[in-house]
Design an enzyme around this catalytic site. Structure first.
Site, mmCIF file in Angstrom:
data_model
loop_
_atom_site.group_PDB
_atom_site.id
_atom_site.type_symbol
_atom_site.label_atom_id
_atom_site.label_comp_id
_atom_site.label_asym_id
_atom_site.label_seq_id
_atom_site.Cartn_x
_atom_site.Cartn_y
_atom_site.Cartn_z
ATOM 1 N N GLY A 307 18.202 38.191 55.856
ATOM 2 C CA GLY A 307 18.323 36.463 56.828
ATOM 3 C C GLY A 307 16.523 35.806 56.701
ATOM 4 O O GLY A 307 15.693 35.899 55.700
ATOM 5 N N SER A 308 16.541 35.416 57.994
ATOM 6 C CA SER A 308 15.483 34.202 57.486
ATOM 7 C C SER A 308 13.910 34.515 57.363
ATOM 8 O O SER A 308 13.192 33.972 57.192
ATOM 9 C CB SER A 308 15.291 33.215 58.776
ATOM 10 O OG SER A 308 16.274 33.006 59.853
ATOM 11 N N THR A 309 13.934 36.169 57.878
ATOM 12 C CA THR A 309 12.411 36.934 57.173
ATOM 13 C C THR A 309 12.153 36.328 55.894
ATOM 14 O O THR A 309 11.196 35.728 55.019
ATOM 15 C CB THR A 309 12.283 38.463 56.585
ATOM 16 O OG1 THR A 309 13.960 38.378 55.819
ATOM 17 C CG2 THR A 309 12.890 38.408 58.267
ATOM 18 N N PHE A 310 13.855 36.011 54.773
ATOM 19 C CA PHE A 310 13.641 35.433 53.586
ATOM 20 C C PHE A 310 12.713 33.981 53.599
ATOM 21 O O PHE A 310 12.189 33.222 52.379
ATOM 22 C CB PHE A 310 14.815 34.990 52.581
ATOM 23 C CG PHE A 310 14.726 35.914 51.679
ATOM 24 C CD1 PHE A 310 14.314 37.524 52.096
ATOM 25 C CD2 PHE A 310 15.180 35.897 50.594
ATOM 26 C CE1 PHE A 310 15.291 39.244 50.902
ATOM 27 C CE2 PHE A 310 16.190 37.525 49.498
ATOM 28 C CZ PHE A 310 15.429 38.540 49.189
ATOM 29 N N LYS A 311 13.045 33.372 54.796
ATOM 30 C CA LYS A 311 12.358 31.649 54.147
ATOM 31 C C LYS A 311 10.849 31.781 54.373
ATOM 32 O O LYS A 311 10.342 31.078 53.292
ATOM 33 C CB LYS A 311 12.918 30.973 55.788
ATOM 34 C CG LYS A 311 13.703 30.829 55.669
ATOM 35 C CD LYS A 311 13.961 30.289 57.474
ATOM 36 C CE LYS A 311 15.677 30.160 57.160
ATOM 37 N NZ LYS A 311 16.049 29.425 58.802
#
Length: 586
Positions: A307-311
């Site tokens: 999820g958004s941890t990849f941002k």
């Protein structure tokens, strides 16, 4: 000499030779008889010596043959012989970084029978069942009824009380064999790190298997181990922190009614894993009880879309290339339509956003605009350098290979930028996050002690130090004003990022099932430790932080860990402006 004397001498000589020679000088019949007797006795003596030698040779041949026979047969056939030392061979104790015992050997005995010596199999089974109620009566009777058998296991690893009670039964043909059993004082506390051993005290999983793979199993197989204590194996694990992490993930499974949860604490400068837990888990003292769900180490042997941890990684690579600056703005006012898909924001601001705002509001649209500038090739190269597309290298045998698209198209690049389309393990995501805040050095994780000097020798610079400083700013900014506020612990500066990913069910993204992840570092002004947490398919969560999304599930796990573990790890809390404590006298 007188005449008489001469006569006496001649007479004497004549008497001496009378039985040997006749008057013609040849041997007489009596002489021949004496000579034959001597030869006969000599021949008999030689024959007796020869027979004696043959007899000894025969004995040694029989002994040698039996030894060869025993060597070629299974252990169970010949185990009524006194057990060799290797049956009592020790495994090394496993200690935490502070010397606390995590695993050790204890002496025990196993029950066996020699069926050929059993007088009454029925009576023997009935008596044994009084001490061992769970004994399989039918199977035991079958074993004891085979009168040609010389050995049969009945029960492995008895308690001293059971041994004493069975001895009191006085059953002939029943015996005990000394063995060693692995004992884990902490039970399930560090189950997935330690692993477990089989009934023969051989490592099956975790660090137990790692120890065997370093040569212990080979030595044991050729009988070169002994019952002498071995040098303990010290791990990087801090048992105090491990207990906290395990508590947090077990509580998450129960409180959020989730399918699973996990967390790890990593030293960002050495790569040492100080604690790691995955729930559901199992008790290494009785691993079969957790065979259904507990054996899976979801931290290293399960891959998920993070999820958004990849941002965090997407913005890091964009800043590191120099193509994007912190002051740049990107249009997030409208959704993006590409390849039949719609990219929209969960917390849409419907305006142009700066880079910190993209991170604060976790904008999918803004991240997609950023990654379009970076390009597919550079994105793939950076994710590879971060270790997110390759198999993680560490001591644990249970490590799964990440998955990625076979062909990276623009739609793949966009979805991967905000954590959909690539599945990786939680631990390697935490390791990559540590690299973003420690000055840009990727350090492979270890469960063994490692100094900072040793870590620097194997570290790989993956981003510039200036980029690392900017990422720390973004994490800190999000910790104060964004979704990371859920994990903000008073006195400890925590920088963080949430990640909520829809689960793939039957090839489609579910609208109701989430995989929630959370990365954090503290103290964010000078990071010492990174924390990675996740919560898989929660049914509920902390409502004030969004319920079943990451802020309401994975975030609170990190908050509990940091609030309890930071003081133990020697992190001093700081209050007041500028971090100076405000002292008030009453």
């Amino acid at each position: 000499m007188s005449f008489l004397s001469r006569i006496m001498v001649l007479k004497s000589q004549a008497h001496f030779s009378a039985g040997v020679y006749n008057r013609f000088g040849g041997p007489s019949p009596a002489g021949l008889a004496i000579e034959g007797s001597r030869k006969k006795k000599s021949g008999q003596a030689k024959s007796r010596v020869g027979l004696l030698i043959l007899g000894f040779m025969g004995v040694y041949v029989v002994i040698g043959g039996r030894l060869v026979e025993y060597a070629m047969k299974d252990q169970e056939v010949v185990s009524s012989i006194l057990p060799p030392d290797r049956l009592m061979a020790s495994r090394p104790d496993i200690l935490d970084r502070n010397g606390e015992v995590l695993a050790t050997d204890i002496r025990t005995v196993s029950l066996f029978a020699e069926p050929n010596k059993i007088v009454d199999a029925d009576e023997a089974v009935e008596k044994l069942a009084t001490v061992l109620p769970e004994l399989d009566v039918r199977d035991t009777y079958k074993k004891l009824s085979v009168k040609t058998s010389h050995f049969a296991w009945l029960r492995r690893q008895l308690t001293p009380k059971q041994q004493s009670q069975i001895l009191a039964l006085g059953i002939p043909g029943i015996g005990f064999r000394p063995e060693k059993r692995r004992f884990y004082p902490g039970g399930s506390t560090a189950a997935h790190i330690l692993g477990y051993v089989n009934i023969d005290n051989r490592g099956v999983a975790g660090m137990e298997k790692y120890i065997d793979d370093q040569g212990l199993a080979d030595l044991a197989s050729v009988g070169m181990t002994s019952d002498q204590p071995l040098e303990p194996v010290r791990l990087s694990i801090d048992l105090r922190v491990q207990n906290i992490v395990r508590d947090a993930v077990v509580n998450a499974v129960n409180n959020f009614q989730s399918k699973g949860a996990g967390a790890a604490v990593i030293d960002v400068h050495t790569g040492e894993v100080l604690a790691m837990a995955s729930a559901p888990d199992f008790d290494p003292n009785d691993p079969q009880e957790g065979a259904k769900e507990g054996w899976l180490n979801r931290m290293t042997n399960g891959t998920f879309e993070m999820g958004s941890t990849f941002k965090t990684f997407s913005l890091a690579m964009a800043l590191d290339t120099g193509k994007v600056k912190m002051t740049d703005t990107f249009d997030a006012s409208k959704s993006i339509y590409i390849g039949g898909f719609t990219i929209h924001d969960f917390h849409g601001q419907r305006r142009w956003l700066t880079v910190p705002e993209i991170f604060q509001y976790s904008s999918n649209i803004g991240t997609a605009r950023v990654i379009d500038i970076v390009g597919i090739d550079a994105q793939k190269d950076y994710l590879t350098k971060f270790g997110l597309l390759t198999k993680m290298q560490t001591e644990l045998p249970e490590v799964k290979m990440p998955s990625q698209p076979r062909v990276w198209k623009k739609i793949n690049s966009i979805t991967i930028s905000f954590g959909h389309g690539v599945s990786t393990t939680a631990l390697q995501t935490g390791v990559a996050a540590a690299a973003l805040v420690n000055g840009g050095k990727l350090i492979e994780p270890t469960f063994l002690p490692r100094s900072r000097e040793q870590a620097d020798e194997i570290a790989t610079q993956v981003i510039k130090k200036t980029t690392s400083d900017e990422i720390r700013y973004l994490l800190d900014f999000n910790g104060y004003k964004g979704s990371g506020r859920v994990a903000r612990v008073p006195g400890f500066a925590v920088g963080s990022k949430t990640g909520t990913a829809d689960k793939v069910v039957n090839g489609r993204y579910s609208a109701t099932l989430n995989f929630n992840s959370f990365i954090a570092a503290f103290p964010i002004n000078d990071p010492k430790y990174a924390v990675i947490t996740f919560c898989d398919e929660p049914k509920t969560g902390e409502k004030q932080y969004g319920g079943t999304i990451s802020a309401g599930t994975a975030g609170p796990i990190a908050r509990e860990i940091i609030s309890r573990a930071a003081p133990i790890l020697g992190i001093e809390p700081k209050f007041g402006e500028g971090g100076s404590a405000l002292l008030v006298s009453y």
